[in-house]
Design a protein around this motif. Sequence first.
Motif, PDB file in Angstrom:
ATOM      1  N   GLY A  17       0.774  -1.234   0.000  1.00 45.36           N
ATOM      2  CA  GLY A  17       0.000   0.000   0.000  1.00 45.36           C
ATOM      3  C   GLY A  17       0.804   1.282   0.000  1.00 45.36           C
ATOM      4  N   LEU A  18       2.028   1.242   0.515  1.00 44.16           N
ATOM      5  CA  LEU A  18       2.897   2.416   0.522  1.00 44.16           C
ATOM      6  C   LEU A  18       4.316   2.001   0.154  1.00 44.16           C
ATOM      7  CD1 LEU A  18       2.022   4.437   3.784  1.00 44.16           C
ATOM      8  CD2 LEU A  18       1.599   5.153   1.417  1.00 44.16           C
ATOM      9  N   THR A  19       4.966   2.762  -0.678  1.00 44.39           N
ATOM     10  CA  THR A  19       6.386   2.581  -0.943  1.00 44.39           C
ATOM     11  C   THR A  19       7.177   3.366   0.091  1.00 44.39           C
ATOM     12  OG1 THR A  19       6.456   4.506  -2.390  1.00 44.39           O
ATOM     13  CG2 THR A  19       5.964   2.358  -3.421  1.00 44.39           C
ATOM     14  N   PRO A  20       8.481   3.125   0.209  1.00 43.42           N
ATOM     15  CA  PRO A  20       9.293   3.963   1.104  1.00 43.42           C
ATOM     16  C   PRO A  20       9.179   5.456   0.786  1.00 43.42           C
ATOM     17  CG  PRO A  20      10.503   1.985   0.531  1.00 43.42           C
ATOM     18  CD  PRO A  20       9.255   1.973  -0.313  1.00 43.42           C
ATOM     19  N   ALA A  21       9.059   5.796  -0.483  1.00 37.50           N
ATOM     20  CA  ALA A  21       8.891   7.208  -0.840  1.00 37.50           C
ATOM     21  C   ALA A  21       7.606   7.764  -0.249  1.00 37.50           C
ATOM     22  CB  ALA A  21       8.889   7.368  -2.361  1.00 37.50           C
ATOM     23  N   GLY A  22       6.543   6.955  -0.254  1.00 40.01           N
ATOM     24  CA  GLY A  22       5.290   7.382   0.345  1.00 40.01           C
ATOM     25  C   GLY A  22       5.412   7.550   1.848  1.00 40.01           C
ATOM     26  N   VAL A  23       6.127   6.648   2.486  1.00 39.41           N
ATOM     27  CA  VAL A  23       6.375   6.784   3.928  1.00 39.41           C
ATOM     28  C   VAL A  23       7.081   8.098   4.211  1.00 39.41           C
ATOM     29  CG1 VAL A  23       7.680   5.849   5.868  1.00 39.41           C
ATOM     30  CG2 VAL A  23       6.416   4.301   4.358  1.00 39.41           C
ATOM     31  N   ARG A  24       8.064   8.414   3.407  1.00 41.91           N
ATOM     32  CA  ARG A  24       8.833   9.645   3.621  1.00 41.91           C
ATOM     33  C   ARG A  24       7.944  10.884   3.514  1.00 41.91           C
ATOM     34  NH1 ARG A  24      14.479  11.258   0.466  1.00 41.91           N
ATOM     35  NH2 ARG A  24      14.963  13.099   1.746  1.00 41.91           N
ATOM     36  N   GLU A  25       7.015  10.865   2.543  1.00 42.84           N
ATOM     37  CA  GLU A  25       6.092  11.995   2.400  1.00 42.84           C
ATOM     38  C   GLU A  25       5.221  12.162   3.645  1.00 42.84           C
ATOM     39  OE1 GLU A  25       5.701  14.248  -0.138  1.00 42.84           O
ATOM     40  OE2 GLU A  25       7.509  13.394  -1.035  1.00 42.84           O
ATOM     41  N   LEU A  26       4.723  11.062   4.175  1.00 42.36           N
ATOM     42  CA  LEU A  26       3.871  11.125   5.356  1.00 42.36           C
ATOM     43  C   LEU A  26       4.648  11.579   6.585  1.00 42.36           C
ATOM     44  CD1 LEU A  26       1.819   7.894   4.693  1.00 42.36           C
ATOM     45  CD2 LEU A  26       0.857  10.199   4.902  1.00 42.36           C
ATOM     46  N   VAL A  27       5.849  11.068   6.744  1.00 42.65           N
ATOM     47  CA  VAL A  27       6.683  11.484   7.880  1.00 42.65           C
ATOM     48  C   VAL A  27       7.002  12.973   7.788  1.00 42.65           C
ATOM     49  CG1 VAL A  27       8.946  11.196   8.974  1.00 42.65           C
ATOM     50  CG2 VAL A  27       7.633   9.179   8.265  1.00 42.65           C
ATOM     51  N   ARG A  67      -3.260  -0.904  16.533  1.00 45.11           N
ATOM     52  CA  ARG A  67      -2.727   0.409  16.898  1.00 45.11           C
ATOM     53  C   ARG A  67      -3.068   1.517  15.908  1.00 45.11           C
ATOM     54  NH1 ARG A  67       3.497  -0.205  17.318  1.00 45.11           N
ATOM     55  NH2 ARG A  67       3.276   2.057  17.539  1.00 45.11           N
ATOM     56  N   ALA A  68      -3.117   1.210  14.627  1.00 45.58           N
ATOM     57  CA  ALA A  68      -3.192   2.258  13.603  1.00 45.58           C
ATOM     58  C   ALA A  68      -4.522   2.996  13.632  1.00 45.58           C
ATOM     59  CB  ALA A  68      -2.961   1.660  12.229  1.00 45.58           C
ATOM     60  N   GLU A  69      -4.438   4.291  13.358  1.00 49.79           N
ATOM     61  CA  GLU A  69      -5.647   5.101  13.173  1.00 49.79           C
ATOM     62  C   GLU A  69      -6.131   5.034  11.727  1.00 49.79           C
ATOM     63  OE1 GLU A  69      -5.144   8.975  15.761  1.00 49.79           O
ATOM     64  OE2 GLU A  69      -3.205   8.255  15.013  1.00 49.79           O
ATOM     65  N   MET A  70      -5.203   4.826  10.811  1.00 47.96           N
ATOM     66  CA  MET A  70      -5.567   4.651   9.403  1.00 47.96           C
ATOM     67  C   MET A  70      -4.790   3.470   8.838  1.00 47.96           C
ATOM     68  SD  MET A  70      -5.715   7.263   6.135  1.00 47.96           S
ATOM     69  CE  MET A  70      -3.998   7.733   6.019  1.00 47.96           C
ATOM     70  N   ILE A  71      -5.499   2.607   8.117  1.00 45.12           N
ATOM     71  CA  ILE A  71      -4.901   1.453   7.443  1.00 45.12           C
ATOM     72  C   ILE A  71      -4.864   1.748   5.945  1.00 45.12           C
ATOM     73  CG2 ILE A  71      -5.118  -1.005   6.926  1.00 45.12           C
ATOM     74  CD1 ILE A  71      -4.588  -0.553   9.852  1.00 45.12           C
ATOM     75  N   VAL A  72      -3.696   1.599   5.339  1.00 46.52           N
ATOM     76  CA  VAL A  72      -3.544   1.771   3.894  1.00 46.52           C
ATOM     77  C   VAL A  72      -3.163   0.421   3.298  1.00 46.52           C
ATOM     78  CG1 VAL A  72      -2.314   2.956   2.038  1.00 46.52           C
ATOM     79  CG2 VAL A  72      -2.847   4.177   4.162  1.00 46.52           C
ATOM     80  N   GLN A  84     -10.730  -7.438  12.688  1.00 48.91           N
ATOM     81  CA  GLN A  84      -9.787  -6.721  13.547  1.00 48.91           C
ATOM     82  C   GLN A  84      -9.987  -5.208  13.487  1.00 48.91           C
ATOM     83  OE1 GLN A  84      -5.581  -8.326  13.491  1.00 48.91           O
ATOM     84  NE2 GLN A  84      -6.421  -9.506  11.778  1.00 48.91           N
ATOM     85  N   MET A  85     -10.819  -4.741  12.590  1.00 49.51           N
ATOM     86  CA  MET A  85     -11.008  -3.306  12.431  1.00 49.51           C
ATOM     87  C   MET A  85     -12.052  -2.801  13.408  1.00 49.51           C
ATOM     88  SD  MET A  85     -10.264  -2.664   8.442  1.00 49.51           S
ATOM     89  CE  MET A  85      -9.491  -1.141   8.956  1.00 49.51           C
ATOM     90  N   ARG A  86     -12.067  -1.486  13.635  1.00 53.05           N
ATOM     91  CA  ARG A  86     -12.888  -0.930  14.708  1.00 53.05           C
ATOM     92  C   ARG A  86     -13.442   0.438  14.324  1.00 53.05           C
ATOM     93  NH1 ARG A  86      -7.518   0.003  15.894  1.00 53.05           N
ATOM     94  NH2 ARG A  86      -7.034   2.194  16.382  1.00 53.05           N
ATOM     95  N   ALA A  87     -14.474   0.833  15.022  1.00 51.34           N
ATOM     96  CA  ALA A  87     -15.053   2.169  14.844  1.00 51.34           C
ATOM     97  C   ALA A  87     -14.000   3.217  15.166  1.00 51.34           C
ATOM     98  CB  ALA A  87     -16.265   2.339  15.754  1.00 51.34           C
ATOM     99  N   GLY A  88     -13.987   4.277  14.374  1.00 48.17           N
ATOM    100  CA  GLY A  88     -13.007   5.333  14.567  1.00 48.17           C
ATOM    101  C   GLY A  88     -11.758   5.146  13.739  1.00 48.17           C
ATOM    102  N   GLN A  89     -11.625   3.994  13.093  1.00 47.64           N
ATOM    103  CA  GLN A  89     -10.459   3.705  12.265  1.00 47.64           C
ATOM    104  C   GLN A  89     -10.784   4.004  10.805  1.00 47.64           C
ATOM    105  OE1 GLN A  89      -9.131  -0.489  12.324  1.00 47.64           O
ATOM    106  NE2 GLN A  89      -7.177   0.277  13.100  1.00 47.64           N
ATOM    107  N   LEU A  90      -9.801   4.517  10.073  1.00 51.48           N
ATOM    108  CA  LEU A  90      -9.936   4.775   8.645  1.00 51.48           C
ATOM    109  C   LEU A  90      -9.322   3.625   7.858  1.00 51.48           C
ATOM    110  CD1 LEU A  90      -8.965   8.551   8.338  1.00 51.48           C
ATOM    111  CD2 LEU A  90     -11.043   7.546   7.407  1.00 51.48           C
ATOM    112  N   LEU A  91      -9.978   3.216   6.784  1.00 50.81           N
ATOM    113  CA  LEU A  91      -9.454   2.208   5.871  1.00 50.81           C
ATOM    114  C   LEU A  91      -9.440   2.809   4.477  1.00 50.81           C
ATOM    115  CD1 LEU A  91      -8.650  -0.713   5.029  1.00 50.81           C
ATOM    116  CD2 LEU A  91     -11.113  -1.206   4.877  1.00 50.81           C
ATOM    117  N   PHE A  92      -8.282   2.760   3.823  1.00 42.56           N
ATOM    118  CA  PHE A  92      -8.137   3.324   2.480  1.00 42.56           C
ATOM    119  C   PHE A  92      -7.528   2.239   1.595  1.00 42.56           C
ATOM    120  CE2 PHE A  92      -6.278   7.126  -0.097  1.00 42.56           C
ATOM    121  CZ  PHE A  92      -7.398   7.148  -0.911  1.00 42.56           C
TER     122      PHE A  92
END
Length: 379
Positions: A17-27, A67-72, A84-92
């Motif tokens: 779902g994410l490449t290292p480049a995508g991780v870098r953008e989010l960080v 733990r995650a607030e958003m799952i990609v 395993q997913m829960r209310a309040g969590q985002l799934l993309f």
Amino acid sequence: MLIGVPKEIKVHEYRVGLTPAGVRELVANGHTVMVETDCGAAIGLDNDAYVAAGAEIVATAEEIFARAEMIVKVKEPQPHECRQMRAGQLLFTYLHLAADPEQAELLLQSGVTAVAYETVTDRIGALPLLAPMSEVAGRLSIQAGAHCLEKTQGGNGLLLGGVPGVEPANVVVIGGGVVGLNAARMAAGLGADVTLLDRSLPRLKDIDETQGGRIKTLYSTIDAVERCLATADLVIGAVLIPGAAAPKLVTRDMLSLMKPGSVLVDVAIDQGGCFETSRATTHAEPTYEVDGIIHYCVANMPGAVARTSTFALTNATMPYVVQLANGGIDALLANDGFLAGLNLHRGQLTNAAVCEALGYRFVEPRAALTENSHITSAA
């Protein structure tokens, strides 16, 4: 926001779902990203690359879901992932709910807020997050179909482009969208005799004008489909109604019109398939035969070329992932096209086509978010 990227678990699914480049953008935008160990190893994206980009490596998908607030992700969550997913969590991710009532029910029960790549639209109503995988799947459908035509695979033993003195295979593409055009161009490039059917006269005109006569175009009717099936060696099903179940354009009775050893490739299988005899297959067992006709109905076709597909997909999704991480549901409310991607929110279905396909009550997405808001901004 804390963003999690689990390893894909669908059979022979190697995209991530994410490449290292995508991780870098989010960080760089102030977010924390955790990825499951070896989630990209199969396509040459090792843990060290993710760590260098600023990600935290975690041992299990269970920890990410907890733990995650958003799952990609890339593909729809499998049943035990949904649980395993829960209310309040985002799934993309891709969801394709219209063809998957079990997934829809489990996600409704979870209360998750789920945004589907395949129903996000842009300013002109196109599908920017579906397009890259449609391009891949369209081109790959010809590659897969050509392989299926080989006698050792059960096909009728034709080389797609023929050779001097021997006519090429006859390829029929039903649907002139992104998938269909890419399939037709690929087939024509390999020397096949190609006919493309669609019900949009402007689209047929555009294809005719831009392809220099390499692709024959035909207005799609039942009669036209039947006539094409009678001479086809390879048929590509490339029909899409965004979010909805695919229409059945080739019935089982129509298979009797086809030559034994001909091949059907159903690229619409994620949405239930556009051939009546289609059923989802995997890369482990991609084909089956009905009435002498070979069916290829792999539900994650781009996973076969996972490295190309991952980079093509994340090029398109990355700006949206950043927007969603930065703004939460406010990012959806600020962009009608992004809001069109909302399929579920806190136990409500918010896509009209999915509701029609599955028989659920439709809740308008903006109303669902504003009346029951719980993810408002980045944490």
